[in-house]
Motif scaffolding. Structure first.
Motif, PDB file in Angstrom:
ATOM      1  N   THR A 169     -24.287 -13.231  18.136  1.00  0.00           N
ATOM      2  CA  THR A 169     -23.621 -13.335  16.836  1.00  0.00           C
ATOM      3  C   THR A 169     -24.401 -14.261  15.914  1.00  0.00           C
ATOM      4  O   THR A 169     -25.049 -15.201  16.374  1.00  0.00           O
ATOM      5  CB  THR A 169     -22.166 -13.835  16.965  1.00  0.00           C
ATOM      6  OG1 THR A 169     -21.552 -13.781  15.672  1.00  0.00           O
ATOM      7  CG2 THR A 169     -22.081 -15.249  17.496  1.00  0.00           C
ATOM      8  N   GLU A 170     -24.315 -13.981  14.619  1.00  0.00           N
ATOM      9  CA  GLU A 170     -24.846 -14.860  13.581  1.00  0.00           C
ATOM     10  C   GLU A 170     -23.702 -15.374  12.703  1.00  0.00           C
ATOM     11  O   GLU A 170     -23.948 -16.013  11.681  1.00  0.00           O
ATOM     12  CB  GLU A 170     -25.850 -14.100  12.719  1.00  0.00           C
ATOM     13  CG  GLU A 170     -27.078 -13.660  13.475  1.00  0.00           C
ATOM     14  CD  GLU A 170     -28.009 -12.835  12.606  1.00  0.00           C
ATOM     15  OE1 GLU A 170     -28.824 -13.441  11.875  1.00  0.00           O
ATOM     16  OE2 GLU A 170     -27.894 -11.592  12.648  1.00  0.00           O
TER      17      GLU A 170
ATOM     18  N   TRP B 279     -33.174 -17.924  18.520  1.00  0.00           N
ATOM     19  CA  TRP B 279     -33.633 -17.267  17.301  1.00  0.00           C
ATOM     20  C   TRP B 279     -33.298 -15.777  17.353  1.00  0.00           C
ATOM     21  O   TRP B 279     -33.560 -15.115  18.349  1.00  0.00           O
ATOM     22  CB  TRP B 279     -35.140 -17.451  17.133  1.00  0.00           C
ATOM     23  CG  TRP B 279     -35.512 -18.891  17.066  1.00  0.00           C
ATOM     24  CD1 TRP B 279     -36.073 -19.636  18.058  1.00  0.00           C
ATOM     25  CD2 TRP B 279     -35.303 -19.768  15.971  1.00  0.00           C
ATOM     26  NE1 TRP B 279     -36.231 -20.932  17.646  1.00  0.00           N
ATOM     27  CE2 TRP B 279     -35.768 -21.046  16.354  1.00  0.00           C
ATOM     28  CE3 TRP B 279     -34.765 -19.613  14.690  1.00  0.00           C
ATOM     29  CZ2 TRP B 279     -35.723 -22.153  15.507  1.00  0.00           C
ATOM     30  CZ3 TRP B 279     -34.716 -20.723  13.858  1.00  0.00           C
ATOM     31  CH2 TRP B 279     -35.195 -21.967  14.260  1.00  0.00           C
ATOM     32  N   LYS B 280     -32.745 -15.261  16.282  1.00  0.00           N
ATOM     33  CA  LYS B 280     -32.369 -13.849  16.195  1.00  0.00           C
ATOM     34  C   LYS B 280     -33.565 -12.930  16.440  1.00  0.00           C
ATOM     35  O   LYS B 280     -33.428 -11.853  17.028  1.00  0.00           O
ATOM     36  CB  LYS B 280     -31.742 -13.562  14.813  1.00  0.00           C
ATOM     37  CG  LYS B 280     -31.370 -12.123  14.577  1.00  0.00           C
ATOM     38  CD  LYS B 280     -30.215 -11.673  15.442  1.00  0.00           C
ATOM     39  CE  LYS B 280     -29.803 -10.257  15.035  1.00  0.00           C
ATOM     40  NZ  LYS B 280     -28.951  -9.633  16.007  1.00  0.00           N
TER      41      LYS B 280
ATOM     42  N   CYS C 228     -29.063 -17.896  15.868  1.00  0.00           N
ATOM     43  CA  CYS C 228     -27.943 -17.077  16.342  1.00  0.00           C
ATOM     44  C   CYS C 228     -27.419 -17.680  17.640  1.00  0.00           C
ATOM     45  O   CYS C 228     -28.026 -18.585  18.216  1.00  0.00           O
ATOM     46  CB  CYS C 228     -28.357 -15.620  16.545  1.00  0.00           C
ATOM     47  SG  CYS C 228     -29.527 -15.344  17.881  1.00  0.00           S
TER      48      CYS C 228
ATOM     49  N   ARG D 127     -21.314 -17.714  11.374  1.00  0.00           N
ATOM     50  CA  ARG D 127     -21.267 -19.181  11.394  1.00  0.00           C
ATOM     51  C   ARG D 127     -19.916 -19.738  11.874  1.00  0.00           C
ATOM     52  O   ARG D 127     -19.889 -20.675  12.672  1.00  0.00           O
ATOM     53  CB  ARG D 127     -21.630 -19.766  10.028  1.00  0.00           C
ATOM     54  CG  ARG D 127     -23.036 -19.443   9.557  1.00  0.00           C
ATOM     55  CD  ARG D 127     -24.087 -20.046  10.486  1.00  0.00           C
ATOM     56  NE  ARG D 127     -25.432 -19.885   9.990  1.00  0.00           N
ATOM     57  CZ  ARG D 127     -26.296 -18.954  10.419  1.00  0.00           C
ATOM     58  NH1 ARG D 127     -25.947 -18.079  11.322  1.00  0.00           N
ATOM     59  NH2 ARG D 127     -27.520 -18.904   9.944  1.00  0.00           N
TER      60      ARG D 127
END
Length: 138
Positions: free
Chosen positions: A88-89, A52-53, A116, A91
């Motif tokens: 990174t997020e 989780w970010k 993430c 996709r």
């Protein structure tokens, strides 16, 4: 002293699903968490983890990218990885590393809000097995 190549060590690591990922906290402590390494991946010195970010682990990595990974395998194999982590997020970057097993934590897959990926690029790998030990520098 043993002189395994990265490819030989990766063969021995195949099938290890969990490892401990350690970060440096804002208070100067070391925090470790179990993370799924997806044991079916061919290890080439880079590991990928989903989280989780908004997690403290991501906060730790964004402040200090130096991390370590600890693996325990079959037949007394222990592996310690020192590396640099990035988050990174994006996709399209995450998609090739996604497996259906992750759906148990992230119900909407890659579209789950807040998901993430952490990438850990190894700098140094130490290993021990039945009285033998060695190191691989990358």
């Amino acid at each position: 002293m043993s002189d395994l190549t990265l490819k030989q060590l990766a063969q021995q690591m195949r099938g290890i699903d969990l490892c401990m990922l350690a970060t440096h906290t804002s208070y100067g402590h070391i925090a470790q968490r179990p993370m799924s390494n997806n044991g079916e991946v061919e290890y080439e010195g880079t590991s990928y983890f989903f989280t989780w970010k908004a997690s403290r682990m991501v906060e730790d990595i964004e402040r200090d990218a130096k991390v370590s990974l600890g693996f325990q395998g079959k037949e007394g194999l222990f592996v310690a990885v020192e590396g640099k982590a990035t988050v990174t997020e994006h996709r399209p970057t995450m998609a090739p590393h996604w497996t259906p097993d992750l759906d148990q934590w992230f119900k909407e897959g890659l579209d789950t809000p807040g998901v993430c990926m952490i990438r850990v690029d190894a700098v140094r790998i130490a290993y021990w097995q039945r009285g033998e030990e060695g190191e691989i520098k990358l």
